[in-house]
Design a protein around this motif. Sequence first.
Motif, mmCIF file in Angstrom:
data_model
loop_
_atom_site.group_PDB
_atom_site.id
_atom_site.type_symbol
_atom_site.label_atom_id
_atom_site.label_comp_id
_atom_site.label_asym_id
_atom_site.label_seq_id
_atom_site.Cartn_x
_atom_site.Cartn_y
_atom_site.Cartn_z
ATOM 1 N N VAL A 185 1.790 24.896 68.282
ATOM 2 C CA VAL A 185 2.507 25.381 69.479
ATOM 3 C C VAL A 185 1.158 25.539 70.356
ATOM 4 C CG1 VAL A 185 3.893 26.997 70.636
ATOM 5 C CG2 VAL A 185 4.516 26.373 68.109
ATOM 6 N N PHE A 186 0.296 26.423 70.226
ATOM 7 C CA PHE A 186 -0.739 26.651 71.088
ATOM 8 C C PHE A 186 -1.425 25.219 71.457
ATOM 9 C CE2 PHE A 186 -5.026 28.120 72.677
ATOM 10 C CZ PHE A 186 -4.487 29.389 73.242
ATOM 11 N N LEU A 187 -1.735 24.423 70.843
ATOM 12 C CA LEU A 187 -2.275 23.064 71.018
ATOM 13 C C LEU A 187 -1.308 22.452 72.097
ATOM 14 C CD1 LEU A 187 -4.435 21.060 70.677
ATOM 15 C CD2 LEU A 187 -2.963 20.221 68.598
ATOM 16 N N SER A 188 -0.122 22.473 71.818
ATOM 17 C CA SER A 188 1.026 21.621 72.597
ATOM 18 C C SER A 188 1.026 22.247 73.961
ATOM 19 C CB SER A 188 2.286 21.588 71.984
ATOM 20 O OG SER A 188 3.176 21.083 72.799
ATOM 21 N N LEU A 189 1.039 23.831 74.028
ATOM 22 C CA LEU A 189 1.119 24.217 75.282
ATOM 23 C C LEU A 189 -0.118 24.311 76.347
ATOM 24 C CD1 LEU A 189 3.173 27.274 74.291
ATOM 25 C CD2 LEU A 189 4.042 25.381 75.716
ATOM 26 N N THR A 190 -1.292 24.328 75.665
ATOM 27 C CA THR A 190 -2.736 24.571 76.194
ATOM 28 C C THR A 190 -3.592 23.316 76.289
ATOM 29 O OG1 THR A 190 -3.756 25.458 74.523
ATOM 30 C CG2 THR A 190 -2.587 26.781 75.734
ATOM 31 N N GLY A 191 -3.297 22.466 75.267
ATOM 32 C CA GLY A 191 -4.155 21.073 74.949
ATOM 33 C C GLY A 191 -5.182 21.443 74.413
ATOM 34 N N HIS A 192 -5.488 22.351 73.542
ATOM 35 C CA HIS A 192 -6.504 22.531 72.747
ATOM 36 C C HIS A 192 -5.993 23.665 71.765
ATOM 37 C CE1 HIS A 192 -7.518 26.145 75.220
ATOM 38 N NE2 HIS A 192 -7.287 25.074 76.581
ATOM 39 N N HIS A 193 -6.902 23.828 70.652
ATOM 40 C CA HIS A 193 -6.746 24.729 69.737
ATOM 41 C C HIS A 193 -7.156 26.207 70.200
ATOM 42 C CE1 HIS A 193 -5.335 22.150 66.371
ATOM 43 N NE2 HIS A 193 -6.041 21.315 66.787
ATOM 44 N N ALA A 194 -6.596 27.243 69.823
ATOM 45 C CA ALA A 194 -6.870 28.951 70.117
ATOM 46 C C ALA A 194 -8.235 28.771 69.663
ATOM 47 C CB ALA A 194 -6.206 29.590 69.260
ATOM 48 N N GLY A 195 -9.069 29.401 70.522
ATOM 49 C CA GLY A 195 -10.529 29.619 70.351
ATOM 50 C C GLY A 195 -11.571 28.418 70.638
ATOM 51 N N ALA A 196 -10.955 27.236 70.669
ATOM 52 C CA ALA A 196 -11.752 26.006 71.089
ATOM 53 C C ALA A 196 -12.480 26.021 72.236
ATOM 54 C CB ALA A 196 -10.773 25.058 70.917
ATOM 55 N N PRO A 197 -13.713 25.875 72.405
ATOM 56 C CA PRO A 197 -14.443 25.751 73.439
ATOM 57 C C PRO A 197 -13.930 24.800 74.499
ATOM 58 C CG PRO A 197 -15.614 24.469 71.976
ATOM 59 C CD PRO A 197 -14.553 25.044 71.016
ATOM 60 N N GLN A 198 -14.174 25.135 75.801
ATOM 61 C CA GLN A 198 -13.468 24.252 76.934
ATOM 62 C C GLN A 198 -14.626 23.608 77.890
ATOM 63 O OE1 GLN A 198 -9.861 25.923 78.545
ATOM 64 N NE2 GLN A 198 -10.577 27.925 77.698
ATOM 65 N N GLY A 199 -15.842 23.587 77.385
ATOM 66 C CA GLY A 199 -16.747 23.001 78.198
ATOM 67 C C GLY A 199 -17.697 24.114 78.888
ATOM 68 N N THR A 200 -18.134 23.778 80.051
ATOM 69 C CA THR A 200 -18.733 24.804 80.950
ATOM 70 C C THR A 200 -17.840 26.078 81.151
ATOM 71 O OG1 THR A 200 -19.929 22.870 81.890
ATOM 72 C CG2 THR A 200 -20.116 25.008 82.999
ATOM 73 N N ARG A 201 -18.486 27.099 80.918
ATOM 74 C CA ARG A 201 -17.802 28.546 81.633
ATOM 75 C C ARG A 201 -17.808 28.850 82.958
ATOM 76 N NH1 ARG A 201 -16.489 31.435 77.246
ATOM 77 N NH2 ARG A 201 -17.345 31.359 75.213
#
Length: 341
Positions: free
Chosen positions: A315-331
């Motif tokens: 569900v989280f992956l579907s809503l946000t486009g990535h798994h919980a806790g997954a890095p999203q590149g440059t902070r």
Amino acid sequence: MTRIDNEPSGAGNAVTVRGLVKHYGETKALDGVDLDVREGTVRGVLGPNGAGKTTLVRILSTLIEPDAGQATVAGYDVVRQPRQLRRAIGLTGQYASVDEKLPGWENLYMIGRLLDLSRKDARARADELLERFSLTEAAKRPASTYSGGMRRRLDLAASMIGRPAVLYLDEPTTGLDPRTRNEVWSEVIRMVGDGVTVLLTTQYMEEAEQLASELTVVDRGKVIAGGRVDELKARVGGRTLRVRPADPLQLRPLAGWLDDLGITGLAATTVDTERGAVLVPVLGDEQLTAVVGAVTARGITLASISTELPSLDEVFLSLTGHHAGAPQGTRTADDRQEVAV
């Protein structure tokens, strides 16, 4: 450990948030957040690093002020009535905030006195909470000698000294081993059973399912979904039909045959050899009935058949486009703020 789904009849909201906005430079840590937490329940707030979870908690605990919007906690406005509000809330952050040089008992006694408890009441409350959190034997030892789990329990005890009506838990089990995490979960459930309202931020999907009766998903400072766990799973859509034939040799032939029939649409079936089952994605009751009917008509003997909703991580992956806790590149600046506080 028994999970509690509190459904208080006619209960009001312990936390009400409307249009909350917070900027850090050009970054919007919160961008018009709305949130309701019913009295005597656990509201889980899910989101990746930098989503705005910690900023939300810091505003609701009067540590920082919002740039716009309104928030009421336990009947108090977070901006206009901060002193009154602080007496009604407790906060446990991502890292234990106790004084490691002081023994556990002295930590709790000191906090009690800072909350204007009398010496007698502060001593009694410290003794009571040490016993409740199974820390009595370690009461006279410096907190620096405590294990990670013991420090976390001491931190929870410290947040309960003032008997808060609302407790904020900001990723309370970060870095804890599974056994200690379960101990913390049990204590949270016990608090809710005593009538405490809990706002929980977490990246652990299992933690959210164990503790929260309702969830809010935030990403990039916005609320993107909310509701009960089963409601969010239903919103994502789709179920998985787990078909386990009595003969394991029929696994792959069965999967191929169902794909050839085209019953499951564009999504292909998969084979779970470890559990001896064919996993069939189904979108509706008609499709599910068609799959069951086709298997039965084929004369295949089944050991079991069951349906599963998507996991909360899916569900989280579907809503946000990535798994919980997954890095999203440059902070961004807000990401760094989220990690630091």
